[in-house]
Design a protein around this motif. Sequence first.
Motif, PDB file in Angstrom:
ATOM      1  N   PHE A   1       1.166   9.101  -6.198  1.00 56.62           N
ATOM      2  CA  PHE A   1       1.717  10.447  -6.091  1.00 56.62           C
ATOM      3  C   PHE A   1       2.611  10.748  -7.301  1.00 56.62           C
TER       4      PHE A   1
ATOM      5  N   ASN B   1       2.064   1.753  -3.412  1.00 58.87           N
ATOM      6  CA  ASN B   1       0.975   2.246  -4.262  1.00 58.87           C
ATOM      7  C   ASN B   1       0.734   3.731  -4.050  1.00 58.87           C
ATOM      8  N   ILE B   2       0.825   4.176  -2.801  1.00 59.36           N
ATOM      9  CA  ILE B   2       0.665   5.615  -2.523  1.00 59.36           C
ATOM     10  C   ILE B   2       1.754   6.412  -3.216  1.00 59.36           C
TER      11      ILE B   2
ATOM     12  N   LEU C   1       0.827  -1.210   0.000  1.00 55.36           N
ATOM     13  CA  LEU C   1       0.000   0.000   0.000  1.00 55.36           C
ATOM     14  C   LEU C   1       0.861   1.260   0.000  1.00 55.36           C
ATOM     15  N   ILE C   2       1.964   1.227   0.744  1.00 59.95           N
ATOM     16  CA  ILE C   2       2.871   2.380   0.752  1.00 59.95           C
ATOM     17  C   ILE C   2       3.448   2.616  -0.638  1.00 59.95           C
TER      18      ILE C   2
END
Length: 284
Positions: free
Chosen positions: A69, A64-65, A61-62
């Motif tokens: 961005f 993907n963030i 998830l990190i």
Amino acid sequence: MKRSRSSVVSDGAFLLLILACFISIVFTSGNPNLYIQNIIFLNLAFLIAVVTYFTTVTTGLILNILFIFGYGTFTLYQTVVVGGLIGTQNYFWLIMTPLFTVATWLLTLGNRQLQQENDQLIKANESLATVDARTSLKNTLSFQSDASVFMALSVRYQIPLTLMVISVKYWDELRRMIGEEQLLEAIQDLSKMSQVSIRTNDSLYLLNKENPMWGMLLFTDLPGAMIVIERLRSRVDERNRDEFANKYRVELVLKMGAVAYDAEQISNPLEFIAQAKKQVEYDV
């Protein structure tokens, strides 16, 4: 057969991952003008999915963030600086990249649950099994069941019952001197030797397979058990002079002890084993 929840999750995640791959490949090949750009984003989606598989969903998830961005910055640059238009291309990878991550995480979750269930089944099978797979001898669980019956018969019909316990002296040292395979062979050889040293109506059990200890339930008194001990000790000595010396390159020495069943002093099979093990300690 009823399928487990973890199996459904694993299968569903696998199908979702295949579907996501198919849609991404079709989308990438459908626009030749952005082929290189789509290939790069597809590889990034696969890379994040692979990292998620080998780490945790939090890491995925990190990543993907960070991807969202970075992709948002790239889209803003193309829109403001280059003057491009926001279209399907700009939204597709924002959806598909997290979808790859979620599908991979679900696949990993299902596989881990299946592995845990398999480990639990193996442990349950080992705890419920009454025969050791390596030596085909009855184990402690079977001993407790049989000993309870034999102890009751001994009291009812006044039949002498003796438990003889056998272990290998210096086993920890032998474990360091010879390989694991030879240790297993030694256990099997000693089990076979012990089996042929008793009568057909007596029983042999492998009470401990990590630090080998055998138990023999003998329908005889203590002097009769001592005869069996001497018979087994002489057979081991003979093997040590030829077969064992060539096969294992070490001398196998047995520690043996026996205790006669006394209903007033021994209340259960485990106490029977404990009393016999005390006698083994005296055999130095």
